[in-house]
Write an enzyme that holds these catalytic residues in place. Structure first.
Site, PDB file in Angstrom:
ATOM      1  N   HIS A 178       0.872  -1.189   0.000  1.00  0.00           N
ATOM      2  CA  HIS A 178       0.000   0.000   0.000  1.00  0.00           C
ATOM      3  C   HIS A 178       0.910   1.241   0.000  1.00  0.00           C
ATOM      4  CE1 HIS A 178      -3.519   2.352   0.612  1.00  0.00           C
ATOM      5  NE2 HIS A 178      -3.871   1.992   1.830  1.00  0.00           N
ATOM      6  N   HIS A 224      -1.941  -2.538  -9.546  1.00  0.00           N
ATOM      7  CA  HIS A 224      -2.952  -1.965  -8.659  1.00  0.00           C
ATOM      8  C   HIS A 224      -4.174  -2.864  -8.668  1.00  0.00           C
ATOM      9  CE1 HIS A 224      -5.698   0.911  -6.839  1.00  0.00           C
ATOM     10  NE2 HIS A 224      -4.608   1.481  -6.374  1.00  0.00           N
ATOM     11  N   ASP A 245       2.865   5.585  -6.818  1.00  0.00           N
ATOM     12  CA  ASP A 245       4.101   5.572  -6.036  1.00  0.00           C
ATOM     13  C   ASP A 245       5.353   5.519  -6.893  1.00  0.00           C
ATOM     14  OD1 ASP A 245       2.935   5.687  -3.512  1.00  0.00           O
ATOM     15  OD2 ASP A 245       2.401   3.574  -3.622  1.00  0.00           O
TER      16      ASP A 245
HETATM   17  N1  CMC Z   1       5.504  -7.042  -9.890  1.00  0.00           N
HETATM   18  C1  CMC Z   1       5.414  -8.284 -10.406  1.00  0.00           C
HETATM   19  N2  CMC Z   1       4.285  -8.991 -10.518  1.00  0.00           N
HETATM   20  C2  CMC Z   1       3.161  -8.423 -10.035  1.00  0.00           C
HETATM   21  C3  CMC Z   1       3.157  -7.134  -9.465  1.00  0.00           C
HETATM   22  C4  CMC Z   1       4.386  -6.437  -9.406  1.00  0.00           C
HETATM   23  N3  CMC Z   1       4.446  -5.209  -8.878  1.00  0.00           N
HETATM   24  N4  CMC Z   1       1.913  -6.818  -9.077  1.00  0.00           N
HETATM   25  C5  CMC Z   1       1.142  -7.880  -9.379  1.00  0.00           C
HETATM   26  N5  CMC Z   1       1.891  -8.838  -9.974  1.00  0.00           N
HETATM   27  C6  CMC Z   1       1.412 -10.119 -10.530  1.00  0.00           C
HETATM   28  C7  CMC Z   1       1.100 -11.109  -9.419  1.00  0.00           C
HETATM   29  O1  CMC Z   1       2.240 -11.899  -9.118  1.00  0.00           O
HETATM   30  C8  CMC Z   1      -0.012 -11.898 -10.039  1.00  0.00           C
HETATM   31  O2  CMC Z   1       0.563 -12.787 -10.977  1.00  0.00           O
HETATM   32  P1  CMC Z   1      -0.100 -14.262 -11.224  1.00  0.00           P
HETATM   33  O3  CMC Z   1      -1.468 -13.971 -11.772  1.00  0.00           O
HETATM   34  O4  CMC Z   1       0.817 -14.924 -12.179  1.00  0.00           O
HETATM   35  O5  CMC Z   1      -0.147 -14.915  -9.872  1.00  0.00           O
HETATM   36  C9  CMC Z   1      -0.791 -10.866 -10.840  1.00  0.00           C
HETATM   37  O6  CMC Z   1       0.170  -9.854 -11.173  1.00  0.00           O
HETATM   38  C10 CMC Z   1      -1.954 -10.236 -10.073  1.00  0.00           C
HETATM   39  O7  CMC Z   1      -1.446  -9.721  -8.845  1.00  0.00           O
HETATM   40  P2  CMC Z   1      -2.216  -9.750  -7.460  1.00  0.00           P
HETATM   41  O8  CMC Z   1      -1.211  -9.779  -6.351  1.00  0.00           O
HETATM   42  O9  CMC Z   1      -3.236 -10.826  -7.485  1.00  0.00           O
HETATM   43  O10 CMC Z   1      -2.958  -8.351  -7.516  1.00  0.00           O
HETATM   44  P3  CMC Z   1      -3.558  -7.568  -6.304  1.00  0.00           P
HETATM   45  O11 CMC Z   1      -4.660  -6.744  -6.849  1.00  0.00           O
HETATM   46  O12 CMC Z   1      -3.904  -8.504  -5.187  1.00  0.00           O
HETATM   47  O13 CMC Z   1      -2.342  -6.649  -5.786  1.00  0.00           O
HETATM   48  C11 CMC Z   1      -0.876  -4.823  -5.544  1.00  0.00           C
HETATM   49  C12 CMC Z   1      -2.221  -5.311  -6.093  1.00  0.00           C
HETATM   50  C13 CMC Z   1      -0.790  -3.299  -5.656  1.00  0.00           C
HETATM   51  C14 CMC Z   1      -0.747  -5.198  -4.058  1.00  0.00           C
HETATM   52  C15 CMC Z   1       0.282  -5.474  -6.347  1.00  0.00           C
HETATM   53  O14 CMC Z   1       0.182  -5.109  -7.713  1.00  0.00           O
HETATM   54  C16 CMC Z   1       1.657  -5.131  -5.802  1.00  0.00           C
HETATM   55  O15 CMC Z   1       2.141  -5.780  -4.862  1.00  0.00           O
HETATM   56  N6  CMC Z   1       2.350  -4.070  -6.383  1.00  0.00           N
HETATM   57  C17 CMC Z   1       3.620  -3.620  -5.871  1.00  0.00           C
HETATM   58  C18 CMC Z   1       3.417  -2.728  -4.643  1.00  0.00           C
HETATM   59  C19 CMC Z   1       2.874  -1.350  -5.003  1.00  0.00           C
HETATM   60  O16 CMC Z   1       3.372  -0.674  -5.891  1.00  0.00           O
HETATM   61  N7  CMC Z   1       1.849  -0.916  -4.240  1.00  0.00           N
HETATM   62  C20 CMC Z   1       1.272   0.419  -4.386  1.00  0.00           C
HETATM   63  C21 CMC Z   1      -0.151   0.399  -4.846  1.00  0.00           C
HETATM   64  S1  CMC Z   1      -0.693   2.023  -5.383  1.00  0.00           S
HETATM   65  C22 CMC Z   1      -0.650   3.013  -3.981  1.00  0.00           C
HETATM   66  C23 CMC Z   1      -1.684   2.646  -2.980  1.00  0.00           C
HETATM   67  O17 CMC Z   1      -2.887   2.722  -3.318  1.00  0.00           O
HETATM   68  O18 CMC Z   1      -1.327   2.326  -1.857  1.00  0.00           O
END
Ligand code: CMC
Length: 426
Positions: free
Chosen positions: A266, A307, A365
């Protein structure tokens, strides 16, 4: 409100269960699943991927199109034409202020920027190298011990006063965290400065001399505040609503929001992006990090990418990238090595099949850290700046929750533990 109906059949249950379907002003319809409880059924949705937990009028996101609206106004227009305190007014009141309302609002916030002198003693209990988010969790929660006069959550005026106090005091507390960490005296706010100017002066000024606030940096800071102001039902805002649903006081609820924001998935991502860019160190190392991000066995993720809601460019990231270019140009920081790595990383990720298929775009971010670094904000303060900016979103949602009939938040579960069994007596 229910203009449509959904009908559900469940194996083993006779007939159909009729569920009302509601349409909002924007966005997908939602199915009201509450009648299911009467049939002995719950819905199952870990991570709330398809659950609308509340009705809200504040902010709308279209993740597919990359649209973010506050009170109906696009974030790009607010970032260009508005200022942070006006956006605060909009989120709290649902409409933009008239010039008179704006002046009154700004004056009221300005007159609440000092914190109780006794509060400065709290900082001394922390190690100088404490993470500022740890300090923020503590001192913001501690505000509830100082403002007993406004803690009646059923009184709309009390709620308003708390909102003013929180918006006004967050920059003061944030700057105090920084000053404490470097051993400099705390700076008192100055009423003739704008919100962003005041914050910069409290961060970088000292009692030994005049601190001239750069208008470029103040404007960039204000834009960063606007871009983080609210984002509907994200993890920290949902935490604030849930904590608030028990009747907890607003300062305690915002402290809970700060804790939820801290995580790298987050708000902690802005700090993590800069750590990652430093770790990459050179454009030549980017492929290695891209490979790691794609490896399902490696927990590493590209910070600042992806996201839950956006399946397109985060509109905030677009404004942030433009602001970043402007700030670096105005500061004469040509060829910033981290910016170079960031731009190349973005380009490679946007062309890579793994990221394209999963619709992983840069989020807010990704660029904010580079601007904050250029302004001179230390990395461990990045998430504090996010918390400062998001306080208006949190308190507006908290206020919205308490302004209409509500219920304590109490999710259910799918239990998969042991069945009823007897305690062994021998
Ligand atoms: N790098 C590599 N792979 C990723 C990433 C990433 N940053 N984000 C998602 N994926 C992959 C994930 O491994 C999954 O792959 P698979 O389908 O093969 O298992 C797929 O994409 C879907 O990801 P998810 O984890 O199911 O998606 P989510 O909606 O649960 O998570 C998230 C969203 C923001 C937590 C995630 O994208 C992440 O960890 N990003 C990096 C951290 C980040 O930049 N966070 C800031 C968010 S914006 C500011 C805020 O609102 O706080």
């Amino acid at each position: 409100m229910a203009d449509k109906k959904a009908r559900l059949t469940v194996d083993g249950l006779e007939g159909e269960i009729e569920l009302p379907v509601y349409s909002g002003t924007e966005g997908p319809d939602v199915i009201d699943v509450r009648p299911l409880t009467g049939q002995g059924l719950f819905t199952y949705d870990p991570g709330f991927v398809s659950t609308a937990a509340c009705e809200s009028k504040l902010t709308y996101i279209d993740g597919e199109k990359g649209i973010l609206l506050h009170g109906g106004y696009p974030i790009e227009q607010l970032a260009q034409h508005s200022d942070y305190l006006e956006v605060c007014y909009l989120l709290l009141n649902g409409e933009l202020p008239t010039p008179e309302q704006k002046e009154k609002f700004n004056n009221t916030v300005t007159n609440h920027t000092m914190v109780h002198e006794q509060l400065s003693q709290f900082f001394k209990g922390f190690r100088r190298d404490a993470h500022p988010m740890a300090i923020m969790c503590g001192v913001v929660g501690a505000l509830s011990a100082f403002y007993h006069d406004s803690l009646d959550i059923n009184d709309a005026h009390h709620r308003e006063v708390c909102a003013y106090r929180l918006i006004a005091k967050m920059p003061t507390l944030a700057a105090m965290c920084y000053k404490y960490s470097i051993g400099q005296p705390f700076m008192y706010p100055q009423n003739e400065l704008s919100y962003a100017e005041n914050f910069l002066r409290m961060m970088f000024g000292t009692p030994c001399g005049d601190y001239k606030v750069s208008p470029t940096l103040a404007r960039a800071m204000d834009k960063i505040f606007i871009l983080h102001a609210d984002h509907e039902q994200n993890a920290s805002t949902s935490t604030v609503r849930l904590a608030g649903s028990s009747g907890a006081n607003p300062f305690a609820c915002i402290a809970a929001g700060i804790a939820a924001l801290w995580g790298p998935a987050h708000g902690g991502a802005n700090e993590a992006v800069l750590v990652m860019l430093n770790e990459i160190g050179d454009e030549a190392n980017i492929p290695e990090f891209i490979d790691r991000a794609k490896d399902p066995e490696d927990p590493f993720r590209l910070m600042g990418f992806g996201h839950r809601v956006y399946r397109n460019f985060d509109p905030r990231a677009k404004v942030m990238k433009k602001t970043c270019d402007e700030v670096l140009a105005e500061l004469g920081i040509e060829n910033d090595p981290l910016l170079k790595i960031a731009k190349r990383l973005e380009q490679i990720a946007l062309e890579d099949d793994y990221f394209v298929q999963r619709k992983l775009y840069p989020n807010v971010d990704f660029y904010s850290g580079i601007i904050l670094k250029a302004i001179g904000i230390p990395t461990n303060m990045f998430t504090v700046i996010f918390a400062l900016s998001r306080t208006i979103g949190w308190i507006s949602h908290w206020n919205e929750f308490h302004s209409s009939p509500n219920k304590i938040g109490r999710p259910r579960q799918l239990y998969t533990g042991p069945k009823l069994r007897d305690y062994p007596t021998k």
